[in-house]
Design an enzyme around this catalytic site. Sequence first.
Site, mmCIF file in Angstrom:
data_model
loop_
_atom_site.group_PDB
_atom_site.id
_atom_site.type_symbol
_atom_site.label_atom_id
_atom_site.label_comp_id
_atom_site.label_asym_id
_atom_site.label_seq_id
_atom_site.Cartn_x
_atom_site.Cartn_y
_atom_site.Cartn_z
ATOM 1 N N CYS A 1 3.389 8.630 0.728
ATOM 2 C CA CYS A 1 3.934 7.697 1.707
ATOM 3 C C CYS A 1 4.152 6.347 1.024
ATOM 4 O O CYS A 1 3.238 5.794 0.424
ATOM 5 C CB CYS A 1 2.961 7.586 2.878
ATOM 6 S SG CYS A 1 3.496 6.463 4.153
ATOM 7 N N CYS B 1 6.362 -3.931 16.330
ATOM 8 C CA CYS B 1 5.964 -2.896 17.281
ATOM 9 C C CYS B 1 4.523 -3.198 17.708
ATOM 10 O O CYS B 1 3.670 -3.469 16.860
ATOM 11 C CB CYS B 1 6.077 -1.509 16.653
ATOM 12 S SG CYS B 1 7.746 -1.163 16.061
ATOM 13 N N CYS C 1 5.871 -6.370 7.973
ATOM 14 C CA CYS C 1 7.047 -5.899 8.706
ATOM 15 C C CYS C 1 7.390 -6.905 9.795
ATOM 16 O O CYS C 1 6.507 -7.498 10.402
ATOM 17 C CB CYS C 1 6.777 -4.538 9.337
ATOM 18 S SG CYS C 1 8.255 -3.826 10.112
ATOM 19 N N GLU D 1 0.816 -1.207 0.000
ATOM 20 C CA GLU D 1 0.000 0.000 0.000
ATOM 21 C C GLU D 1 0.849 1.255 0.000
ATOM 22 O O GLU D 1 1.970 1.257 0.486
ATOM 23 C CB GLU D 1 -0.929 -0.026 1.219
ATOM 24 C CG GLU D 1 -1.881 -1.201 1.108
ATOM 25 C CD GLU D 1 -2.970 -1.204 2.161
ATOM 26 O OE1 GLU D 1 -2.943 -0.339 3.049
ATOM 27 O OE2 GLU D 1 -3.834 -2.070 2.057
ATOM 28 N N CYS E 1 1.366 -1.269 16.164
ATOM 29 C CA CYS E 1 1.304 -1.030 14.718
ATOM 30 C C CYS E 1 0.561 -2.142 13.991
ATOM 31 O O CYS E 1 0.839 -3.320 14.181
ATOM 32 C CB CYS E 1 2.729 -0.907 14.175
ATOM 33 S SG CYS E 1 2.818 -0.839 12.374
ATOM 34 N N CYS F 1 -0.919 6.576 9.837
ATOM 35 C CA CYS F 1 0.260 5.836 10.286
ATOM 36 C C CYS F 1 -0.118 4.547 10.981
ATOM 37 O O CYS F 1 -0.980 4.522 11.832
ATOM 38 C CB CYS F 1 1.027 6.648 11.325
ATOM 39 S SG CYS F 1 1.740 8.113 10.678
HETATM 40 N N1 SAH Z 1 9.011 1.053 9.930
HETATM 41 C C1 SAH Z 1 9.372 2.418 9.947
HETATM 42 C C2 SAH Z 1 8.550 3.256 9.004
HETATM 43 C C3 SAH Z 1 7.081 2.937 8.907
HETATM 44 S S1 SAH Z 1 6.117 3.241 10.341
HETATM 45 C C4 SAH Z 1 9.289 2.970 11.352
HETATM 46 O O1 SAH Z 1 8.748 2.315 12.228
HETATM 47 O O2 SAH Z 1 9.811 4.046 11.577
HETATM 48 C C5 SAH Z 1 5.941 5.021 10.265
HETATM 49 C C6 SAH Z 1 5.595 5.669 11.592
HETATM 50 O O3 SAH Z 1 4.266 5.320 11.997
HETATM 51 C C7 SAH Z 1 6.514 5.252 12.740
HETATM 52 O O4 SAH Z 1 6.998 6.393 13.404
HETATM 53 C C8 SAH Z 1 5.606 4.463 13.657
HETATM 54 O O5 SAH Z 1 6.028 4.585 14.985
HETATM 55 C C9 SAH Z 1 4.260 5.099 13.396
HETATM 56 N N2 SAH Z 1 3.117 4.254 13.732
HETATM 57 C C10 SAH Z 1 3.017 2.926 13.610
HETATM 58 N N3 SAH Z 1 1.798 2.512 14.013
HETATM 59 C C11 SAH Z 1 1.108 3.611 14.389
HETATM 60 C C12 SAH Z 1 -0.221 3.825 14.862
HETATM 61 N N4 SAH Z 1 -1.069 2.833 15.013
HETATM 62 N N5 SAH Z 1 -0.593 5.086 15.128
HETATM 63 C C13 SAH Z 1 0.269 6.115 14.931
HETATM 64 N N6 SAH Z 1 1.517 5.973 14.484
HETATM 65 C C14 SAH Z 1 1.939 4.725 14.210
HETATM 66 FE FE1 SF4 Z 2 7.385 -2.092 11.338
HETATM 67 FE FE2 SF4 Z 2 5.192 -0.838 12.157
HETATM 68 FE FE3 SF4 Z 2 7.313 -1.005 13.775
HETATM 69 FE FE4 SF4 Z 2 7.435 0.565 11.595
HETATM 70 S S1 SF4 Z 2 6.092 0.832 13.359
HETATM 71 S S2 SF4 Z 2 8.988 -0.891 12.318
HETATM 72 S S3 SF4 Z 2 6.164 -0.620 10.171
HETATM 73 S S4 SF4 Z 2 6.078 -2.713 13.034
#
Ligand code: SAH
Ligand code: SF4
Length: 415
Positions: A172, A183, A179, A115, A186, A406
């Site tokens: 984006c 996290c 991934c 996406e 996420c 995000c």
């Molecule tokens: N994997 C990379 C880039 C993609 S995530 C990273 O983690 O940096 C992009 C951003 O979205 C990151 O800063 C992450 O912390 C944030 N993010 C992930 N899940 C989220 C959520 N549910 N709500 C708000 N921000 C989120």
């Molecule tokens: Fe992966 Fe989501 Fe963590 Fe970014 S925030 S590193 S996309 S698991």
Amino acid sequence: MREKPAQLVPLDAPDAPAVSRKPLFGLDAESLSTLLVSAGEPAFRGSQFAEAMYRQWLREISEISTLPVPLRTKLAAEGWQIGRPIIARAFQSVDGTERYLIEFAGPGGKGQTAEAVWMPEGDGGEAGDEADSEQNLRAPSIPRQFAEWVGETKPQSALSPETKDWSRATICVSSQVGCAVNCQFCLTAKLGLQRNLTAGEIAGQVVAIIERHAVRVGRDRVNLVFMGMGEPFLNYDNFMAAVRLLVREVGLSPRRMTVSTSGIVPGIERFALEPPDVRPKLAISLNAPNDAVREEIMPINRKWPISEVIAAVRRVPLRPRERITFEYVLLGGVTDQAEHAREVARLVRRSGLPAKVNLIAWNPGPGIAYTMPSPEAVAAFHEALMGEGIPAYIRQPRGRDIFAACGQLKRTIEA
Ligand code: SAH
Ligand code: SF4
């Protein structure tokens, strides 16, 4: 909050499956020349091919009128194709954000879609730094709305963009399907890691989207953020090859690109060695005020704690006025308290880095047991950082109704 402690998972990704057709999108002019020379063609055909794919955005070899017809026919007969990713589905949000299901060339099937998101912005009100890299930032204000979770998406024709009603936009981009970093907050993490995207698949998302919106490269203010699905620094070679394509072949500026990492130290160390003419700006997903909290929400912190991430970031030579961005997801009750803000301020100050903090109110997702921060907590956190002299911005939730915000990028439709 959770019954089980967060798990570290293997970080190695399988590469893209071998494709039966042979996509050319992703090769730079030099590699195209080498290929064509080996087929008995003059070297300049490589630049003609690159021009056709990356500047004219042609999608079929048969359309490349600068190439002789017999060559076009021969390449196609041998199974070559441009093979640029296509926008298979588009979803439009009430705020103008569009989310795309991008389909990749190749044999199709599982693992063949990712996406990407288009976020248009009107004029005025944007904050941020000198290169206006993140147009969805506004400061200082609290998010206008905390919309309720809306689970429905409205499919739109993939072929009918709105007439141009934007003056700037941010795209984006995804770097992996799924991934591995896991996290806890996420949604993309829930997919697990399916595969790395190739350089052509990463750069191709951008070309498909700029074509859709008739972006005038070099004139329109379009920023790229590598913040979609995946961890760019766990697909480093393909990610950087995509950046080089986007800069050298497509003509976009690395100063209008930002890559975000969860803190993959070996990736940051390699990034520090990249020449400035192809190095995007760097954002670090800090997301917690200290190692204890970060470990709980980002298990990767056990491998690379905050101090190691910051030590690696310090090695990245910054351009004049460039700043490191620390992204900070506010999780209700977990990372949004007043003492957390003070800790973050101390941490950023002690890092000695020219930095700013982007605050992101957590976007909810199915099956994730966190709560959104209250608007008051977001505003208080922001003020606390500013009060401590740390530049901080509240990132507006965009396209939340279409799961484009995000951490909400998770494939909803299988191609
Ligand atoms: N994997 C990379 C880039 C993609 S995530 C990273 O983690 O940096 C992009 C951003 O979205 C990151 O800063 C992450 O912390 C944030 N993010 C992930 N899940 C989220 C959520 N549910 N709500 C708000 N921000 C989120
Ligand atoms: Fe992966 Fe989501 Fe963590 Fe970014 S925030 S590193 S996309 S698991």
